[in-house]
Design a protein around this motif. Structure first.
Motif, PDB file in Angstrom:
ATOM      1  N   SER A 113       0.810  -1.226   0.000  1.00  0.00           N
ATOM      2  CA  SER A 113       0.000   0.000   0.000  1.00  0.00           C
ATOM      3  C   SER A 113       0.839   1.270   0.000  1.00  0.00           C
ATOM      4  N   ASP A 114       2.141   1.159   0.288  1.00  0.00           N
ATOM      5  CA  ASP A 114       3.021   2.327   0.203  1.00  0.00           C
ATOM      6  C   ASP A 114       3.667   2.457  -1.168  1.00  0.00           C
TER       7      ASP A 114
ATOM      8  N   VAL B  54       1.298  -1.399   6.632  1.00  0.00           N
ATOM      9  CA  VAL B  54       1.427  -1.479   5.175  1.00  0.00           C
ATOM     10  C   VAL B  54       0.899  -2.844   4.744  1.00  0.00           C
TER      11      VAL B  54
ATOM     12  N   LYS C  91      -6.641  -1.033   2.843  1.00  0.00           N
ATOM     13  CA  LYS C  91      -5.612  -0.637   3.798  1.00  0.00           C
ATOM     14  C   LYS C  91      -6.290  -0.047   5.032  1.00  0.00           C
TER      15      LYS C  91
ATOM     16  N   ASN D 285       8.804  -2.606   6.350  1.00  0.00           N
ATOM     17  CA  ASN D 285       7.952  -1.904   7.311  1.00  0.00           C
ATOM     18  C   ASN D 285       8.070  -2.486   8.711  1.00  0.00           C
TER      19      ASN D 285
END
Length: 531
Positions: free
Chosen positions: A98-99, A199, A205, A184
Motif C-alpha cells: 500500500s506504500d 502497510v 488498507k 515496514n
C-alpha cells in the motif's frame, strides 16, 4: 434579469441533482463482526473474526474466491515438481504494498521465517509445518534460515515441503501465511499494526482502529486488481452483544452481521426471509476436559459427562435446527475421508447413555455414596454459548447430581486463557476447518500441539498414528491411519464433540456478490453495496 435568475436556478438544480446522484456516493460496506480482534499481527491471531479483517488487508500467495474456491492471489501462477516436494511461485509483477513498494519473494521468506521463529510465539505456527524444517525451527532445534523457503529472484519464490502435502495450496491461503512488508516491520517493530503505519498488500488498507468500537478499511489503490474492487470503504464493528448487533441490522446500520443468536432464527426468517443465511460449515462445536486435574484425568468421568449431554436438545431447542448433533470428532462432508468414527454411545437412547454414565461415575468414585462431582464450565461470552452451558449444567446436575458453575470471558480472553495453559475443568471451544482434510482436526490433539491441545491430553498410540499419516503416500492407507486415530479420540473423550456448526449470517439485499460456502470465506473485495 429574469433570464439570468432562471439560468442560475437551472445550474443550481443540476448541481444538487448530481451531488445527490448515487454515482457520486461512496460505496461503503458495514460489517457486524463477532468480537474485537486481539491484534492485527497475523502471526498472533487464531480466530475467524480476526481472519475476516486480515484477509481484507493482506493477500497470500493463494486466496479463496467469492465461492470459497482456491485461486491465485499475490502469486499469478505456480508449478509443482514431479515428486510433489517443490513449489515455485511467480509473484505478480504488479503486486505492490500500500506504500507503493513492490511485493517480493523476500517478503514472503521473511514472513514465513517470522511465523516459525520461536521468538515470535505465533499462535498458528503449526499451519506451516509442512514446509521443510518448519517444525524443527519452531521448536528451537534449527535456525530460521534453514526453512524451506527461498527467494530465487525478486518475483520468484521457491517453497520446499518435507513430504507431499495435498492441501498445501489451501494452507497458503491461511491468515498465518499472509505476508508482511519486511521493510515496514523492520522499521517499526511491534508498531507496524497501527493505523498510519500498517502497510498491506490486499484490496484494502487500514484507515482507523478504535478498539471495541470500529475498524475502518479503505480501498488500496496500489492493489493489483484495484480496478475490480467496487467498495471504497469497509467498516467492521466488533459486536459481541448479538442482540445489539441484530438491532443495528434491523435499523439498517449494518449490511452484514455474523453469528446472530440462534433462538432468533424463526423470527428473523419471518422478518427478513432469504437475508438470513444458515450456511453448512466444516466446523465442530465441542467441550474440552482438562486432563491434567481430577476428575477429568479419569477417562471414565470424561466418557460419562460426554454421554450426559443431550445433543438433540441442544440442536433442536437451543439452536432451533441451525446446528446438528455430532458424535464424531470430524464433521461430515470431507469427501476424501468418508464416514467419520463415532463414539460408541452414538446409537443409544439418551436414557441408556445416562444409565451407563452413572455406572462409569460410580466406578470412578463419584456420585451417590462417593465423592461430589464439582464442575466449572468456561465459555466465551455469547448468548448461544451461555444457553448451551446452562443447559449442559442442568443435564449434569439432573442426571449425576453434579455441582456446576459457569464462568465466561470475552472471546479473545477466553481463547488466550486456553492457549496459555490456564487451568479449568470444562471449557467450550470450536474449530472450523482451515483446509479440507481430516488432519486439520486431528492434529489439534497431538501431544506436540502446544497451542490447540486445550485438554493437555497425550496418547502415544494416537501420536504414532498421526506421525505415520504424514509420511504415508498412499491416500487410502493415509485415511485409514487417521480413522484409527479418530477412533482413539472418541473413545478417550479428552474433547467431546457436541454439534456440527453452521455459519449464521444476516446479509442485506443491498449486498451484491455474496455466496455461502463451507469455508466461510467472504472477502470484501468481491462484494459491493447497491444504494
Amino acid at each position: 434579469m429574469t433570464a439570468r435568475i432562471t439560468a442560475f436556478k437551472a445550474v443550481l438544480a443540476a448541481t444538487i441533482f448530481f451531488a445527490a446522484a448515487p454515482s457520486w456516493a461512496e460505496n461503503v460496506l458495514y460489517r457486524g463482526n463477532a468480537g474485537e480482534p486481539t491484534t492485527l499481527d497475523q502471526h498472533h491471531t487464531s480466530i475467524n473474526i480476526e481472519e475476516f479483517i486480515l484477509k481484507d488487508l493482506y493477500e497470500g500467495l493463494t486466496i479463496y474466491d467469492a465461492k470459497g474456491v482456491i485461486v491465485p492471489g499475490a502469486a499469478e501462477s505456480w508449478t509443482e515438481s514431479d515428486d510433489g516436494l517443490t513449489y515455485t511461485f511467480k509473484i505478480r509483477d504488479n503486486a505492490k504494498w500500500s506504500d507503493g513498494s513492490p511485493v517480493t519473494a523476500d517478503d514472503f521468506v521473511f514472513s514465513f521465517r517470522r511465523a516459525e521463529d520461536p521468538k515470535t510465539a505465533a499462535a498458528y505456527a503449526n499451519i506451516l509445518y509442512p514446509i521443510k524444517n518448519a517444525e524443527k525451527i519452531n521448536k528451537g532445534e534449527l535456525p530460521v534460515d534453514q526453512l524451506g523457503a527461498r527467494a530465487v529472484d525478486a518475483k520468484t519464490l521457491e517453497l520446499t515441503v518435507a513430504q507431499p502435502t495435498p492441501y498445501f495450496l489451501e494452507l497458503l491461503a491461511h491468515q498465518t501465511a499472509l505476508p508482511l512488508s519486511k521493510a515496514n516491520v523492520e522499521k517499526n517493530g511491534a508498531d507496524f499494526v497501527k493505523p498510519g503505519v500498517l502497510v498491506s498488500n490486499g484490496a484494502f488498507k487500514l484507515a482507523e482502529h478504535v478498539a471495541n468500537d470500529h475498524l475502518t478499511l479503505v480501498k488500496n489503490p496500489e492493489h493489483w486488481d484495484a480496478a475490480n474492487t467496487k467498495l471504497d470503504k469497509v467498516v467492521f464493528y466488533p459486536l459481541e452483544d448479538q442482540a445489539a448487533a441484530v438491532r443495528r441490522y434491523e435499523a439498517g446500520e449494518l449490511h452484514v452481521d455474523y453469528n446472530f443468536s440462534a433462538d432468533q432464527l424463526p423470527r428473523l426468517r419471518q422478518q427478513f426471509g432469504n437475508e438470513v443465511h444458515v450456511s453448512p460449515a466444516l466446523a465442530t462445536y465441542y467441550y474440552v476436559f482438562d486432563t491434567r486435574n481430577a476428575p477429568m484425568n479419569d477417562v471414565r468421568v470424561r466418557q460419562a459427562l460426554a454421554m450426559g449431554v443431550d445433543r438433540d436438545f441442544l440442536a433442536n431447542e437451543i439452536y432451533k435446527g441451525a446446528q446438528q448433533p455430532l458424535y464424531s470428532w470430524i464433521p461430515p462432508g470431507l469427501g476424501n475421508y468418508g464416514e467419520p468414527e463415532k463414539a460408541d454411545f452414538a446409537n443409544k437412547s439418551q436414557l441408556d447413555r445416562e444409565d451407563e454414565a452413572l455406572k462409569l461415575l460410580k466406578e470412578a468414585g463419584y456420585g451417590e455414596g462417593g465423592k461430589p462431582l464439582t464442575i466449572e464450565i468456561r465459555y466465551n461470552t455469547n448468548p448461544n454459548h451461555e444457553r448451551v452451558a446452562t443447559a449442559i449444567a442442568d443435564m449434569w446436575k439432573t442426571a449425576f447430581g453434579a455441582q456446576v458453575s459457569l464462568v465466561n470471558l470475552d472471546v479473545s480472553s477466553h481463547y488466550a486463557y486456553l492457549q496459555e495453559g490456564g487451568k479449568f475443568s470444562v471449557a467450550r471451544a470450536g474449530w472450523t476447518a482451515d483446509y479440507g482434510d481430516a488432519e486439520n482436526f486431528l492434529a489439534l490433539n497431538t501431544t506436540a500441539n502446544k497451542t490447540f491441545n486445550y485438554p493437555h491430553w497425550s496418547n502415544a498410540d494416537y501420536d504414532a498414528l498421526m506421525a505415520k499419516s504424514y509420511t504415508e503416500k498412499d491416500p487410502a492407507a493415509r485415511q485409514k491411519l487417521m480413522h484409527q486415530a479418530e477412533a482413539i479420540l472418541v473413545k478417550e473423550q479428552p474433547v467431546t464433540a457436541l454439534l456440527v456448526n453452521n455459519d449464521l449470517w444476516l446479509v442485506s439485499k443491498k449486498v451484491q456478490g455474496w455466496y455461502d460456502n463451507a469455508n466461510n470465506q467472504h472477502l470484501s473485495r468481491f462484494l459491493s453495496v447497491q444504494n
